[in-house]
Design a protein around this motif. Structure first.
Motif, PDB file in Angstrom:
ATOM      1  N   THR A   1      91.102  25.572  33.154  1.00  0.00           N
ATOM      2  CA  THR A   1      90.328  24.458  32.626  1.00  0.00           C
ATOM      3  C   THR A   1      89.679  23.674  34.057  1.00  0.00           C
ATOM      4  OG1 THR A   1      90.412  24.359  30.418  1.00  0.00           O
ATOM      5  CG2 THR A   1      89.119  22.492  31.627  1.00  0.00           C
ATOM      6  N   ALA A   2      91.367  23.194  34.834  1.00  0.00           N
ATOM      7  CA  ALA A   2      91.062  22.341  35.584  1.00  0.00           C
ATOM      8  C   ALA A   2      90.558  22.886  36.770  1.00  0.00           C
ATOM      9  CB  ALA A   2      92.646  21.883  35.862  1.00  0.00           C
ATOM     10  N   LEU A   3      90.790  23.747  36.735  1.00  0.00           N
ATOM     11  CA  LEU A   3      90.446  24.664  38.051  1.00  0.00           C
ATOM     12  C   LEU A   3      89.072  25.841  38.009  1.00  0.00           C
ATOM     13  CD1 LEU A   3      94.070  26.096  39.014  1.00  0.00           C
ATOM     14  CD2 LEU A   3      92.719  24.096  40.479  1.00  0.00           C
ATOM     15  N   GLY A   4      88.619  26.064  37.068  1.00  0.00           N
ATOM     16  CA  GLY A   4      87.643  26.192  36.928  1.00  0.00           C
ATOM     17  C   GLY A   4      87.204  27.501  36.775  1.00  0.00           C
ATOM     18  N   ARG A   5      88.848  28.510  36.462  1.00  0.00           N
ATOM     19  CA  ARG A   5      88.754  29.814  37.040  1.00  0.00           C
ATOM     20  C   ARG A   5      88.988  30.446  34.848  1.00  0.00           C
ATOM     21  NH1 ARG A   5      92.592  30.609  42.261  1.00  0.00           N
ATOM     22  NH2 ARG A   5      90.637  29.012  43.332  1.00  0.00           N
ATOM     23  N   PRO A   6      88.311  30.710  34.693  1.00  0.00           N
ATOM     24  CA  PRO A   6      88.668  31.711  33.378  1.00  0.00           C
ATOM     25  C   PRO A   6      89.478  32.744  33.470  1.00  0.00           C
ATOM     26  CG  PRO A   6      86.061  31.245  34.255  1.00  0.00           C
ATOM     27  CD  PRO A   6      86.705  31.097  35.441  1.00  0.00           C
ATOM     28  N   ALA A   7      89.855  32.561  32.626  1.00  0.00           N
ATOM     29  CA  ALA A   7      91.806  33.300  32.451  1.00  0.00           C
ATOM     30  C   ALA A   7      92.594  33.033  31.050  1.00  0.00           C
ATOM     31  CB  ALA A   7      92.635  32.461  33.580  1.00  0.00           C
ATOM     32  N   THR A   8      92.822  34.275  30.573  1.00  0.00           N
ATOM     33  CA  THR A   8      93.339  34.829  29.419  1.00  0.00           C
ATOM     34  C   THR A   8      95.069  34.802  29.568  1.00  0.00           C
ATOM     35  OG1 THR A   8      92.861  36.926  29.327  1.00  0.00           O
ATOM     36  CG2 THR A   8      91.390  35.217  27.680  1.00  0.00           C
ATOM     37  N   LEU A   9      95.625  33.999  28.797  1.00  0.00           N
ATOM     38  CA  LEU A   9      97.311  34.159  29.065  1.00  0.00           C
ATOM     39  C   LEU A   9      97.829  35.237  27.451  1.00  0.00           C
ATOM     40  CD1 LEU A   9     100.558  33.975  30.130  1.00  0.00           C
ATOM     41  CD2 LEU A   9     100.652  31.847  28.137  1.00  0.00           C
ATOM     42  N   HIS A  10      98.503  36.385  28.198  1.00  0.00           N
ATOM     43  CA  HIS A  10      98.639  37.581  26.980  1.00  0.00           C
ATOM     44  C   HIS A  10      99.962  37.607  26.824  1.00  0.00           C
ATOM     45  CE1 HIS A  10      94.852  39.001  26.442  1.00  0.00           C
ATOM     46  NE2 HIS A  10      94.575  38.730  27.375  1.00  0.00           N
ATOM     47  N   THR A  11     100.893  37.391  25.630  1.00  0.00           N
ATOM     48  CA  THR A  11     102.541  37.124  25.790  1.00  0.00           C
ATOM     49  C   THR A  11     102.563  38.776  24.398  1.00  0.00           C
ATOM     50  OG1 THR A  11     102.009  36.289  23.441  1.00  0.00           O
ATOM     51  CG2 THR A  11     102.463  35.217  26.554  1.00  0.00           C
ATOM     52  N   ALA A  12     104.029  38.989  25.019  1.00  0.00           N
ATOM     53  CA  ALA A  12     104.343  40.062  24.455  1.00  0.00           C
ATOM     54  C   ALA A  12     105.950  39.906  24.071  1.00  0.00           C
ATOM     55  CB  ALA A  12     104.613  40.637  24.754  1.00  0.00           C
ATOM     56  N   GLY A  13     106.977  40.470  23.482  1.00  0.00           N
ATOM     57  CA  GLY A  13     108.267  40.155  23.769  1.00  0.00           C
ATOM     58  C   GLY A  13     109.166  39.075  23.066  1.00  0.00           C
ATOM     59  N   GLY A  14     108.383  38.384  21.917  1.00  0.00           N
ATOM     60  CA  GLY A  14     108.941  36.885  22.126  1.00  0.00           C
ATOM     61  C   GLY A  14     109.803  36.931  20.987  1.00  0.00           C
ATOM     62  N   GLY A  15     110.376  38.319  20.385  1.00  0.00           N
ATOM     63  CA  GLY A  15     111.271  38.406  19.121  1.00  0.00           C
ATOM     64  C   GLY A  15     112.908  38.340  20.535  1.00  0.00           C
ATOM     65  N   VAL A  16     113.210  38.620  21.357  1.00  0.00           N
ATOM     66  CA  VAL A  16     113.700  39.185  22.020  1.00  0.00           C
ATOM     67  C   VAL A  16     114.514  37.258  22.100  1.00  0.00           C
ATOM     68  CG1 VAL A  16     115.415  38.931  24.449  1.00  0.00           C
ATOM     69  CG2 VAL A  16     113.298  40.215  23.700  1.00  0.00           C
ATOM     70  N   HIS A  17     116.217  37.175  21.704  1.00  0.00           N
ATOM     71  CA  HIS A  17     116.783  36.265  21.013  1.00  0.00           C
ATOM     72  C   HIS A  17     117.781  35.409  22.883  1.00  0.00           C
ATOM     73  CE1 HIS A  17     115.693  36.279  16.961  1.00  0.00           C
ATOM     74  NE2 HIS A  17     116.543  37.702  17.037  1.00  0.00           N
ATOM     75  N   LEU A  18     117.733  34.064  22.987  1.00  0.00           N
ATOM     76  CA  LEU A  18     118.732  33.612  23.896  1.00  0.00           C
ATOM     77  C   LEU A  18     118.959  32.330  23.980  1.00  0.00           C
ATOM     78  CD1 LEU A  18     115.639  35.243  25.187  1.00  0.00           C
ATOM     79  CD2 LEU A  18     116.781  34.632  27.092  1.00  0.00           C
ATOM     80  N   ASP A  19     120.342  32.221  24.560  1.00  0.00           N
ATOM     81  CA  ASP A  19     121.217  30.604  24.502  1.00  0.00           C
ATOM     82  C   ASP A  19     119.725  29.528  24.601  1.00  0.00           C
ATOM     83  OD1 ASP A  19     122.594  28.471  25.231  1.00  0.00           O
ATOM     84  OD2 ASP A  19     124.037  30.053  25.367  1.00  0.00           O
ATOM     85  N   ALA A  20     120.073  28.729  23.378  1.00  0.00           N
ATOM     86  CA  ALA A  20     118.595  27.426  24.364  1.00  0.00           C
ATOM     87  C   ALA A  20     119.064  27.207  25.338  1.00  0.00           C
ATOM     88  CB  ALA A  20     119.063  26.358  22.739  1.00  0.00           C
TER      89      ALA A  20
END
Length: 722
Positions: free
Chosen positions: A285-304
């Motif tokens: 929004t700030a830069l006026g550049r339309p872009a979408t974010l896609h995420t995957a692999g959220g089930g990987v567990h890590l140390d907080a």
């Protein structure tokens, strides 16, 4: 079955709402600005979470609560007529969240997955005046099936489990002490059986004699003794078998408990997805550049703790992807691309590590732009600029201070970004890798360990201490001969497999005399590596590998940078864990292994304290200063040690179960063999009366823990023993 996309949002928001409700009631009861500040913090968190899952109505209500509270942030009393409005907003949000139970339908791209342009399901508006007949509640099963826990508490559980496992190893060693008794009993039975056979009437078969032992003839001493020996063997064998089975079962249960406790400390990687999704939306929004974010692999567990650092890194990477990677829509259209850019954040498990990848379909790293920026900053001369490559550009970007954006804005232009990612990778001993293709985009990969808790180490012995070397920093272990070592006053080096490395002695790092390890001109060295730099470390003996819980050193412990922490052995004695990177740095900048004679040192010192932390602290101080240290957990145990070995000084706690420090000092002053050994009392009791009592008992010095100064302790020791 449809995936519940709002489950974690509901759990988090209900926790926040509980805090909001309690806080508003506290404000109504007259609470001050500190409560208002806490309410603002809770509301701000709720607003951000709602926006991340595309719930603008909830976000607007949270914003309205902020507007009511903001005038009272610096002080004053929130007007009573504002309390109903605040509670009405809280109720309205609660109803909206409850409505999400029925709106949790799996849609392509849902919250934390879709890009900024994809909205989640909306909920019906509820008027501020609407009052639910019953306060909105969530199903208790959901609220208490998944709850937040204190990571520190989970760590304490894990420490207890792993230390219990260490103690179990000690019990297993004690079990082996039964073996000599079993062998003796078996030998005795065999000897008695032979005597019984010789004494049996002629023609009696061994089988008959054996059966006779089952019903001993009390008139025959040999028969009775054989029966007793047989029963002793059977009982010892049965005891050994039952103890071993019990230990095996307990060990399996401890391993399962350890694994469960470890998992308590782990967090789904998806926990950062809402944050970086919001980051992408704001940058777009700030830069006026339309872009979408896609995420995957959220089930990987890590140390907080790891995930907190990774979140910061990924925020910078997503910002960079949109600010420096994704082109303006017009430029993309001319290049035959879709006007809307695409950024992908994925997480994969790679053995004991997690790989975070941020990829964009932008223009790629503009090597010429980076080169020109470096020239403007005076970082490149004309010759270096002509030979400038992609790898050079990456190294400059990772170093920081270089930005290809001519003017700073809300997103970029400050030359900060990839250097943050580099620092986070270094903090967790991870790696950063960048690849890019002009016009096709850039991929940045961050590899980090999934947990920092359990550490694989190689145990080595030097002088009189055991030191732990993290396995990840070890590249080889090799025997070398005198002819492989080059000695010099300024440092030493060793040849290992045709390569020459600076050599340091582990004993010299701790100010100790090396043990008798140079037999027939042979030495044992461990090849260490940090990044691309290596060194060789000479040790006395290799003891094997194990997994340990590395504990941080006490804040006051004045150890060198070479010690990263400590781990307890089966007896509860802390063993130092070396910082491999610090040792490698020292090897390349400091003196190496010297053949010169070691100056005479005072005899060993005895530290007596029932507190593990204090023993650990004092041992670290003394060993770092080059002194040899023995430990005792009570004054009684200290007296036994003092009468078995000659010490140069006693360092004693005052308050201990049983005999206290005052009594210990008085006891040693009355002993002709111990009275000349100086004693230092270290205690939390700092009253003048206690000081006078300690000195009257015969202590040579009195150190108060609240005023603890390592230099003061070392100065006292130098004055007493040199």
């Amino acid at each position: 079955m449809a995936k519940d996309l709002y489950r974690y949002f509901r759990i988090e928001s209900r926790e926040l709402l509980e805090g909001l409700s309690a806080g508003v009631l506290a404000v109504e009861a007259g609470a001050g600005a500190d409560v208002v500040v806490r309410l603002l913090r809770l509301t701000h968190t709720l607003k951000g979470a709602a926006r991340a899952v595309r719930q603008p109505d909830i976000a607007e209500d949270a914003h309205a609560i902020e507007e009511i509270l903001l005038p009272w942030r610096a002080g004053g009393v929130v007007p009573a007529d504002q309390i109903p409005a605040l509670l009405a907003k809280v109720d309205r949000i609660a109803l909206a969240i409850a409505a999400l139970d029925d709106a949790s339908v799996a849609t392509p791209g849902g919250p934390g997955v879709a890009g900024p342009g994809v909205a989640g399901p909306r909920v019906a508006a509820v008027s501020d005046s609407a009052k639910p007949a019953v306060a909105p509640t969530a199903p208790l099963e959901e609220r208490f099936d998944t709850i937040r826990i204190d990571i520190a508490e989970a760590e304490e559980v894990l420490v207890g489990v792993l230390e219990s496992a260490s103690q179990l190893s000690a019990v297993r060693r004690d079990l082996q002490a039964l073996d000599p008794a079993r062998r003796l009993a078996t030998a005795l039975r065999a000897r008695l059986a032979q005597r019984h056979a010789r004494a049996a009437p002629h023609g009696t078969s061994p089988d008959t004699a054996s059966r006779d032992t089952a019903s001993p003839d009390t008139t025959s001493p040999d028969t009775a003794a054989l029966a007793v020996a047989t029963e002793l063997v059977e009982r010892l064998d049965d005891l050994h078998r039952r103890l071993e089975q019990g230990l095996d079962r307990t060990e399996r249960e401890l391993i399962e408990t350890r694994d469960r406790a470890t998992r308590l400390r782990l967090v789904d990687a998806s926990a950062i997805f809402s944050t970086i999704t919001r980051t992408a939306r704001d940058a777009s929004t700030a830069l006026g550049r339309p872009a979408t974010l896609h995420t995957a692999g959220g089930g990987v567990h890590l140390d907080a703790h790891v995930l907190v650092g990774v979140r910061q890194a990924m925020i910078h990477l997503v910002n960079n992807a949109i600010a420096h990677g994704i082109e303006p829509a017009r430029v993309r259209s001319l290049a035959g691309k879709l006007p809307e850019g695409r950024v992908e954040v994925t997480v994969e498990q790679r053995g004991t590590h997690a790989l975070f990848r941020c990829a964009d379909d932008g223009g790629g790293v503009q090597v010429n732009d980076v080169r020109d920026a470096a020239v403007r900053r005076g970082l490149l001369d004309a010759e270096a600029a002509r030979a400038f490559t992609f790898d050079d550009a990456v190294q400059l970007l990772l170093r920081g201070g270089i930005s290809t954006t001519p003017t700073a804005d809300a997103v970029s232009g400050r030359g900060v970004g990839l250097d943050v990612v580099r620092d986070i990778a270094a903090r967790f001993e991870g790696r950063v890798h960048i690849r890019s293709e002009a016009g096709r985009g850039t991929v940045v990969e961050l590899l980090v360990p999934m947990t920092l808790w359990s550490l694989g180490v190689l145990e080595v012995h030097t002088g009189n201490i055991v030191v732990l070397l993290p396995i990840e920093g070890i590249r080889a272990v090799a025997p070398v001969a005198d002819g492989d070592i080059a000695w010099s006053p300024g440092g030493s080096s060793v040849r290992v497999e045709g390569e020459v490395y600076p050599l340091v002695s582990l004993a010299s790092l701790f100010g100790l005399s090396p043990g008798p390890v140079r037999r027939q001109g042979r030495h044992t060295v461990v090849l260490l590596q940090a990044g691309t730099t290596r060194c060789a470390l000479e040790v006395d003996r290799l003891l094997g590998t194990r997994r340990v819980v590395m504990r941080p050193l006490p804040v006051l412990a004045p150890v060198d940078d070479i010690v990263a922490g400590a781990a307890l052995d089966a007896e509860g004695t802390p063993n130092p864990v070396l910082d491999i990177a610090a040792v490698v740095r020292l090897a390349h900048t400091g003196p190496g292994l010297s053949r010169g004679a070691t100056p005479a040192r005072p005899g060993p010192m005895l530290v007596i304290d029932d507190s593990l932390t204090t023993r650990m602290l004092e041992q670290s101080i003394l060993e770092s200063a080059g002194y040899e240290v023995d430990l005792a957990v009570s004054a009684e145990a200290g007296l036994l040690r003092a009468r078995a070995r000659r010490y140069s000084v006693f360092i004693v706690d005052v308050e201990m179960p049983g005999m206290d420090g005052f009594a210990f000092v008085a006891e040693t002053r009355a002993d002709a063999d111990l009275r000349d050994i100086p004693a230092i009392l270290v205690t939390s009791r700092g009253s003048p009366e206690d000081r006078r009592r300690g000195l009257a008992a015969g202590a040579h010095a009195y150190v108060v823990k609240s005023e603890f100064d390592q230099e003061q302790l070392l100065a006292i020791l130098r004055g007493l023993v040199g």
